[in-house]
Motif scaffolding. Structure first.
Motif, PDB file in Angstrom:
ATOM      1  N   GLN A   1     -10.864  13.523  13.215  1.00 40.52           N
ATOM      2  CA  GLN A   1      -9.902  14.500  13.896  1.00 40.52           C
ATOM      3  C   GLN A   1      -8.579  13.481  14.313  1.00 40.52           C
ATOM      4  N   SER A   2      -8.715  12.295  13.906  1.00 35.22           N
ATOM      5  CA  SER A   2      -7.399  11.339  14.550  1.00 35.22           C
ATOM      6  C   SER A   2      -7.490  10.195  13.728  1.00 35.22           C
ATOM      7  N   CYS A   3      -6.273   9.666  13.285  1.00 37.00           N
ATOM      8  CA  CYS A   3      -6.004   8.546  12.352  1.00 37.00           C
ATOM      9  C   CYS A   3      -5.026   7.869  12.630  1.00 37.00           C
ATOM     10  N   GLU A   4      -4.837   6.598  12.490  1.00 39.06           N
ATOM     11  CA  GLU A   4      -3.782   5.636  12.574  1.00 39.06           C
ATOM     12  C   GLU A   4      -3.819   4.915  11.101  1.00 39.06           C
ATOM     13  N   LEU A   5      -2.591   5.309  10.572  1.00 41.33           N
ATOM     14  CA  LEU A   5      -2.377   4.373   9.386  1.00 41.33           C
ATOM     15  C   LEU A   5      -1.503   3.547   9.470  1.00 41.33           C
ATOM     16  N   PHE A   6      -1.628   2.257   8.855  1.00 45.70           N
ATOM     17  CA  PHE A   6      -0.353   1.264   8.939  1.00 45.70           C
ATOM     18  C   PHE A   6      -0.249   0.729   7.333  1.00 45.70           C
ATOM     19  N   PHE A   7       1.264   0.914   7.182  1.00 44.15           N
ATOM     20  CA  PHE A   7       1.620   0.484   5.928  1.00 44.15           C
ATOM     21  C   PHE A   7       2.338  -0.841   5.971  1.00 44.15           C
ATOM     22  N   TRP A   8       1.911  -1.928   5.166  1.00 44.39           N
ATOM     23  CA  TRP A   8       2.637  -3.086   5.055  1.00 44.39           C
ATOM     24  C   TRP A   8       3.117  -3.212   3.575  1.00 44.39           C
ATOM     25  N   VAL A   9       4.556  -2.722   3.427  1.00 42.83           N
ATOM     26  CA  VAL A   9       5.025  -2.223   2.144  1.00 42.83           C
ATOM     27  C   VAL A   9       5.304  -3.702   1.295  1.00 42.83           C
ATOM     28  N   ASN A  10       4.524  -3.603   0.115  1.00 40.30           N
ATOM     29  CA  ASN A  10       4.669  -4.541  -0.872  1.00 40.30           C
ATOM     30  C   ASN A  10       4.679  -3.840  -2.267  1.00 40.30           C
ATOM     31  N   LYS A  11       4.713  -4.499  -3.554  1.00 41.91           N
ATOM     32  CA  LYS A  11       4.580  -4.074  -4.920  1.00 41.91           C
ATOM     33  C   LYS A  11       3.302  -3.002  -4.885  1.00 41.91           C
ATOM     34  N   ALA A  12       2.424  -3.635  -4.382  1.00 41.00           N
ATOM     35  CA  ALA A  12       1.124  -2.913  -4.408  1.00 41.00           C
ATOM     36  C   ALA A  12       1.096  -1.492  -3.738  1.00 41.00           C
ATOM     37  N   THR A  13       1.582  -1.664  -2.522  1.00 45.03           N
ATOM     38  CA  THR A  13       1.768  -0.322  -1.661  1.00 45.03           C
ATOM     39  C   THR A  13       2.474   0.744  -2.579  1.00 45.03           C
ATOM     40  N   LYS A  14       3.973   0.285  -3.149  1.00 50.93           N
ATOM     41  CA  LYS A  14       4.433   1.297  -3.779  1.00 50.93           C
ATOM     42  C   LYS A  14       3.773   2.000  -5.042  1.00 50.93           C
ATOM     43  N   GLN A  15       3.023   0.784  -5.797  1.00 50.15           N
ATOM     44  CA  GLN A  15       2.464   1.343  -6.818  1.00 50.15           C
ATOM     45  C   GLN A  15       1.436   2.531  -6.393  1.00 50.15           C
ATOM     46  N   ALA A  16       0.756   2.260  -5.186  1.00 49.29           N
ATOM     47  CA  ALA A  16      -0.289   3.262  -4.636  1.00 49.29           C
ATOM     48  C   ALA A  16       0.213   4.584  -4.568  1.00 49.29           C
TER      49      ALA A  16
END
Length: 563
Positions: free
Chosen positions: A298-313
């Motif tokens: 019902q609820s979630c907090e998503l945190f994104f530390w952007v690097n090459k792997a993040t963009k590829q995902a």
């Protein structure tokens, strides 16, 4: 998408019935050449943008309405509109006109829609000299002939251009709820009308930077003989350079599946898959129930530390920037759950004079069903990070306007921009049209951009046949727009200020009044002339100051000659 003509058949805000604007269709070019509306405040230029938005809102809702709702579309709002669409935008198979086989399909098709007051719209298609009127048992409805996308922006606080876009979101929200429980293979119907406000720009910015060409492994793709652009990559270099940003650093997403009564919200299958994909792309995923005590969907907090792997995902799960924007748009649409059914119905039924933005309640961020937060960037030539909210108004506007055109750069799109340069410094204003062209690929343009402006810099980068001057007569009546008598492209600011805006002076009113005061001095003796010169020397350099000194010298020479 190229508009050829729009005519209002019923009074519309400041525009009288019969008000018409005809556009000259330019030769095909690989340049973005905006249609530029100029004129003093209150001259009707923004009203025309609002009318165009209302026309397409009417057509969109008319074509998607249930048959039993059709009688409500025989409104007093009347209009005529004509536009060209590139043939590959609309689906010929979805236009069941046997006569189409008789048309010369090697020429652009012109769609003409006439909606008389109190009547249903009538659609015609023209190819060269041939014209066919569409007749069907379904009240001549066919969404296949509508533009791909209608994108609007306004820098004003009291604007009304957002009204139809707010209402259309609620119509799609209703459709959205009907898709709950649909099969995962189903695809949610995508809106074709988008208003780019502050919150929308967050979605645009994230989608753009996660698919920036800079984040693709070009060496690997090159070894496979594949271009990054084939994977939906965007070239953000010009935009990054202008706002001094190196890259996206981090951001977070909050999802709280509770409505205005705190009841659980169910999603269509496509969105459950989208949320799951976001979780897989996240650096940290925290899931809680409504009391923040244990794991829950019902609820979630998503945190994104952007690097090459993040963009590829993101590139793996969402494929291209518009697909990511599409899913974020649907998630943001969930915030309509916070409005009561009564308020949603009131908004959808609001008349043309209502400022719908004033009806919308402001919710605390922690109550929002979906929010995108804590966007941070890396500054160029520095390890320092800067948050999205810390950017200047001009930087926000540049990211918003250029970023939107970059992401939404699809054939058959119409952009309507109300004063898109208000927060720009003079340098950005002088380069605005150039910047537009620097961010889009060099291909034959199949879009139109209609904008309003008070900037002579922008007018100077527009061809004469793309500039329309709006004005009122001495009685305050809005006059039909006129095109300039002079060539506007490459014309100096001072000439445009006089010819377009009626401003003959090159300096501001207070300093000009000081020059007029000095001119009005007695100047009967050489001493008085010398005193006037001393006063004039306190002014900065301008044409007006030069002319003032010329008058003083002429008067001085006359006195000396007669002495």
């Amino acid at each position: 998408m190229k508009i050829r003509r729009v005519k209002i058949l019923s009074p519309f805000r400041g525009l009288p019935a019969g008000y018409e604007v005809r556009f000259e269709i330019s030769a095909k070019t690989d340049m973005l050449e905006p249609i530029c509306f100029v004129g003093l405040n209150g001259s009707g230029k923004s009203n025309v943008l609002e009318a165009i938005a209302e026309i397409f809102y009417y057509l969109e809702t008319y074509h998607k309405a249930e048959r039993q709702a059709l009688p409500s579309f025989r409104t007093d709002f009347g209009f005529e509109i004509e536009y060209f669409l590139p043939k590959f935008v609309f689906d010929m198979g979805r236009i069941p006109w046997d006569e189409l086989t008789m048309l010369k399909l090697d020429v652009p098709l012109l769609f003409k829609i006439v909606k008389q007051r109190g009547q249903y719209p009538v659609i015609s298609v023209c190819a060269g000299e041939q014209e066919i009127v569409y007749r069907s048992r379904d009240n001549n409805r066919n969404a296949a002939i509508l533009p791909n996308r209608i994108i609007a922006y306004s820098s004003g606080m009291n604007e009304l251009i957002s009204n139809p876009f707010i209402k259309i979101d609620l119509h799609y929200f209703d459709d959205f709820k009907k898709d709950i429980g649909s099969s995962p293979e189903g695809s949610l119907a995508m809106n074709r009308m988008f208003f780019m406000d502050y919150e929308s720009n967050k979605l645009i910015t994230i989608a753009n930077f996660l698919f920036d060409e800079k984040g693709f492994d070009k060496a690997r793709l090159s070894s496979l003989n594949i271009k990054a652009t084939d994977f939906g990559a965007l070239n953000l270099k010009s935009l990054r350079d202008e706002v001094n940003i190196s890259d996206l650093k981090s951001f977070s997403i909050s999802i709280r599946l509770r409505d205005h009564r705190n009841n659980p919200i169910k999603l269509p299958s496509e969105l459950y898959l989208a949320v799951d994909a976001l979780k897989k792309c996240a650096t940290i995923c925290e899931e809680y129930d409504q009391n923040n005590k244990k794991k829950s969907d019902q609820s979630c907090e998503l945190f994104f530390w952007v690097n090459k792997a993040t963009k590829q995902a993101f590139q793996h799960y969402f494929k291209d920037p518009f697909t990511l924007y599409r899913q974020l748009y649907f998630l943001r649409l969930l915030n309509n759950h916070l409005f009561s059914v009564e308020l949603r119905n009131r908004i959808k039924k609001a008349d043309l004079g209502t400022n719908i933005s004033e009806l919308l309640p402001k919710h605390e961020e922690k109550r929002l069903v979906f929010s995108l937060n804590e966007i941070a960037f890396l500054k160029k030539r520095s390890k320092e990070k800067v948050y999205y909210r810390q950017l200047s108004d001009g930087e926000h506007q540049l990211l918003q306007v250029l970023g939107t055109i970059l992401l939404m750069d699809a054939p058959g799109t119409l952009f309507i921009l109300d004063e898109p340069e208000t927060h720009f410094n003079p340098e950005w204003r002088s380069r605005f049209v150039s910047l537009l062209n620097s961010i889009v690929s060099n291909k034959e343009r199949e879009q139109d951009i209609i904008l309003t402006t008070h900037s002579p810099f922008i007018v100077s980068d527009c061809q004469r046949n793309r500039v329309f001057i709006f004005s009122r007569d001495t009685k305050g009546n809005v006059l039909p727009p006129m095109q300039p008598e002079i060539n506007t492209f490459g014309t100096s600011m001072s000439i445009l200020m006089g010819e377009i805006f009626g401003k003959k002076e090159t300096i501001s009113e207070l300093s000009n009044s000081e020059i007029e005061r000095i001119k009005g001095l007695p100047l009967k003796t050489l001493e008085e002339i010398q005193d006037a010169k001393n006063q004039a020397r306190k002014l900065g350099e301008s044409v007006e100051k030069v002319l003032l000194f010329r008058e003083l010298i002429i008067r001085e020479n006359e006195l000396k000659k007669n002495a």
